[in-house]
Design a protein around this motif. Sequence first.
Motif, mmCIF file in Angstrom:
data_model
loop_
_atom_site.group_PDB
_atom_site.id
_atom_site.type_symbol
_atom_site.label_atom_id
_atom_site.label_comp_id
_atom_site.label_asym_id
_atom_site.label_seq_id
_atom_site.Cartn_x
_atom_site.Cartn_y
_atom_site.Cartn_z
ATOM 1 N N LEU A 134 36.891 -50.256 23.954
ATOM 2 C CA LEU A 134 38.207 -50.375 23.312
ATOM 3 C C LEU A 134 38.897 -49.020 23.208
ATOM 4 C CD1 LEU A 134 40.193 -52.286 21.820
ATOM 5 C CD2 LEU A 134 39.007 -51.646 19.700
ATOM 6 N N ALA A 135 38.128 -47.983 22.923
ATOM 7 C CA ALA A 135 38.713 -46.646 22.793
ATOM 8 C C ALA A 135 39.388 -46.212 24.097
ATOM 9 C CB ALA A 135 37.632 -45.640 22.395
ATOM 10 N N LEU A 136 38.743 -46.425 25.225
ATOM 11 C CA LEU A 136 39.346 -46.066 26.505
ATOM 12 C C LEU A 136 40.527 -46.980 26.844
ATOM 13 C CD1 LEU A 136 36.209 -45.311 28.715
ATOM 14 C CD2 LEU A 136 37.931 -43.674 27.922
ATOM 15 N N PHE A 137 40.404 -48.258 26.537
ATOM 16 C CA PHE A 137 41.487 -49.195 26.819
ATOM 17 C C PHE A 137 42.767 -48.774 26.090
ATOM 18 C CE2 PHE A 137 43.904 -53.129 26.171
ATOM 19 C CZ PHE A 137 43.940 -53.632 27.465
ATOM 20 N N TYR A 138 42.656 -48.507 24.802
ATOM 21 C CA TYR A 138 43.821 -48.072 24.028
ATOM 22 C C TYR A 138 44.218 -46.638 24.379
ATOM 23 C CZ TYR A 138 43.704 -52.108 20.821
ATOM 24 O OH TYR A 138 43.768 -53.361 20.263
ATOM 25 N N GLY A 139 43.216 -45.781 24.592
ATOM 26 C CA GLY A 139 43.516 -44.376 24.878
ATOM 27 C C GLY A 139 44.349 -44.197 26.129
ATOM 28 N N GLY A 140 44.117 -45.014 27.140
ATOM 29 C CA GLY A 140 44.910 -44.917 28.354
ATOM 30 C C GLY A 140 46.325 -45.423 28.199
ATOM 31 N N LEU A 141 46.563 -46.290 27.207
ATOM 32 C CA LEU A 141 47.892 -46.884 27.034
ATOM 33 C C LEU A 141 48.872 -45.975 26.314
ATOM 34 C CD1 LEU A 141 46.892 -50.551 26.060
ATOM 35 C CD2 LEU A 141 47.900 -49.778 28.216
ATOM 36 N N VAL A 142 48.375 -44.980 25.588
ATOM 37 C CA VAL A 142 49.276 -44.087 24.855
ATOM 38 C C VAL A 142 49.617 -42.873 25.710
ATOM 39 C CG1 VAL A 142 48.358 -44.864 22.647
ATOM 40 C CG2 VAL A 142 47.346 -42.856 23.762
ATOM 41 N N ARG A 143 50.515 -42.040 25.200
ATOM 42 C CA ARG A 143 50.879 -40.827 25.928
ATOM 43 C C ARG A 143 49.810 -39.759 25.749
ATOM 44 N NH1 ARG A 143 56.653 -40.596 23.140
ATOM 45 N NH2 ARG A 143 55.352 -41.578 21.554
ATOM 46 N N SER A 144 49.796 -38.812 26.647
ATOM 47 C CA SER A 144 48.708 -37.829 26.693
ATOM 48 C C SER A 144 48.596 -37.011 25.413
ATOM 49 C CB SER A 144 48.908 -36.888 27.892
ATOM 50 O OG SER A 144 50.141 -36.207 27.796
ATOM 51 N N LYS A 145 49.686 -36.860 24.689
ATOM 52 C CA LYS A 145 49.660 -36.051 23.470
ATOM 53 C C LYS A 145 49.039 -36.787 22.283
ATOM 54 C CE LYS A 145 54.442 -37.322 22.293
ATOM 55 N NZ LYS A 145 55.808 -36.781 22.044
ATOM 56 N N ASN A 146 48.708 -38.067 22.466
ATOM 57 C CA ASN A 146 48.172 -38.861 21.363
ATOM 58 C C ASN A 146 46.826 -39.511 21.681
ATOM 59 O OD1 ASN A 146 50.484 -38.538 19.593
ATOM 60 N ND2 ASN A 146 51.572 -39.906 20.978
ATOM 61 N N VAL A 147 46.257 -39.218 22.829
ATOM 62 C CA VAL A 147 45.046 -39.925 23.239
ATOM 63 C C VAL A 147 43.865 -39.625 22.315
ATOM 64 C CG1 VAL A 147 44.482 -38.105 24.934
ATOM 65 C CG2 VAL A 147 43.457 -40.384 25.134
ATOM 66 N N LEU A 148 43.699 -38.382 21.884
ATOM 67 C CA LEU A 148 42.574 -38.051 21.017
ATOM 68 C C LEU A 148 42.724 -38.678 19.638
ATOM 69 C CD1 LEU A 148 41.951 -34.290 21.910
ATOM 70 C CD2 LEU A 148 40.790 -36.326 22.766
ATOM 71 N N SER A 149 43.961 -38.817 19.182
ATOM 72 C CA SER A 149 44.176 -39.452 17.877
ATOM 73 C C SER A 149 43.725 -40.908 17.909
ATOM 74 C CB SER A 149 45.648 -39.352 17.466
ATOM 75 O OG SER A 149 46.470 -40.220 18.237
ATOM 76 N N VAL A 150 43.999 -41.603 19.005
ATOM 77 C CA VAL A 150 43.580 -43.002 19.124
ATOM 78 C C VAL A 150 42.062 -43.094 19.220
ATOM 79 C CG1 VAL A 150 43.668 -45.033 20.612
ATOM 80 C CG2 VAL A 150 45.744 -43.767 20.132
ATOM 81 N N LEU A 151 41.449 -42.256 20.038
ATOM 82 C CA LEU A 151 39.990 -42.261 20.154
ATOM 83 C C LEU A 151 39.341 -41.988 18.797
ATOM 84 C CD1 LEU A 151 39.442 -40.253 23.484
ATOM 85 C CD2 LEU A 151 39.660 -42.716 23.193
ATOM 86 N N SER A 152 39.892 -41.030 18.058
ATOM 87 C CA SER A 152 39.326 -40.674 16.750
ATOM 88 C C SER A 152 39.495 -41.805 15.746
ATOM 89 C CB SER A 152 39.997 -39.402 16.221
ATOM 90 O OG SER A 152 39.799 -38.309 17.091
ATOM 91 N N GLN A 153 40.670 -42.416 15.743
ATOM 92 C CA GLN A 153 40.919 -43.503 14.791
ATOM 93 C C GLN A 153 39.951 -44.660 15.020
ATOM 94 O OE1 GLN A 153 45.094 -44.566 14.991
ATOM 95 N NE2 GLN A 153 45.741 -42.477 14.512
ATOM 96 N N ILE A 154 39.737 -45.028 16.272
ATOM 97 C CA ILE A 154 38.848 -46.153 16.569
ATOM 98 C C ILE A 154 37.414 -45.830 16.164
ATOM 99 C CG2 ILE A 154 37.800 -47.469 18.449
ATOM 100 C CD1 ILE A 154 40.537 -47.403 19.826
#
Length: 477
Positions: free
Chosen positions: A96-116
Amino acid sequence: MKTSLFTGWQARFHAVCLLMLFSALAVGAFSGTAHAQAQVSPAPSEAVAVEPLPGPEAAAPAAAAEAAAAPTFDHGDVAWMLTSTLLVLLMVVPGLALFYGGLVRSKNVLSVLSQILVVFSLVLILWVAYGYSAVFSEGNAFFGSFTQFAFLKGFAPDSVGNTPIKGLPDYLFVAFQSTFAGITTALIVGAFAERIKFKAVLLFSALWFTLSYIPMAHIVWGGGYLGAMGAIDFAGGTVVHINAGVAGLVAAYFVGKRIGYGQTALKPHNVPFTYIGAMLLWVGWFGFNAGSAAAADTVASLAFINTILATAAAVLGWTLVEAVSKGKLSALGAASGAVAGLVGITPACGTVGPLGAIVIGLVTGVVCVWGVTGLKRLLKVDDTADVFGVHGVGGIVGALLTGVFSAQSLGGTKADLDIGHQVWVQLVSVGFTIAWCAVVTVAILLVVRLVFGLRVTEEAERTGLDVTSHGESAYEV
């Protein structure tokens, strides 16, 4: 002289050793003969009262009592459920982290990975603290007891039978169910990604897990209202997907649209990430669906093949719609179709036949294309990762069609199923889930907004949450 004397002592020493050896052999032979003779013709002695040893009849009850006291389970079932738990973990991190991480912009990918990752970890701890107890203990139609099994009170490494599944070690069932709670809460993150405060995400997740996931799991799986009504939800169509999808939709409204949404293209920054994440979800979903059989048996086998077929059908359905409507099919669409099919078959996988699974997957794939395009425009919402369009819509379609294809007359496993009545029960369960989750999520968001606020500043959003919230960057330019 000395040498001769020494040689004499050496000879004498050897002679003594040989003598001792022959003496030992003679004593052994004599004692063995005497012992054998004693067994054949024992010397007369006074009669001694002895208590007879217990015979087989007397030993049987003791052996039965000991066997009953010992924990019993099938090692094959235990191995499968251990594997299933790991597969569901794979769904979340990294799937799920990679699925969502790829959908956001590059400046927010780590925030999504961290949140999950952090949300998932938080819910696992809360599950052991009071979540398991509130779902699977006796209570009312909506909640169990928050204290009966708090922090797994009364459980032990060798305890068996304190859970609804009697054939598994207690800790294993708790662990398996913890991953369901964790992934359901983490699914919501994709709806408000790229603009929410990290501390707001954590408070929201803790409250939502407590007031939405726990009661819905108890209502459906813990002997509550919908379960008693006869709603069929084998692996989480209502409890997981509709629940999370509705929460994502409501949260996306509360947090608001991203800066530039509808004015500029906010494209996924890494489609390969999303594709890999979707494929990991597909692999992990076998633990999610087939693992819900709680045994390595025919039900698990049915759920397994249904998970394969429904997902494949949904991929074909989604890409067919894209090819007809856009003239091109996309990798992102195919990956999204796979997830849609997985969502659609989740409530039905243990009760429908393979042909029913194909129909459910195909219909879900087609309808979810509309869910992330036409319906999303109608709702005028910025659901970043289409949590509602895929999980909410797909869960609704799957839950309703479960009431149709579970009938034995259509290849399902439910004999004498009244399709009309079952579809009505499924519709009630869907409506109840939507209403409960929407009301609870609104209340929670109001509390979180009052305590922390929901949204980051405009400057922080423009800069990116990777830097402003976490002080790091995924890609160094």
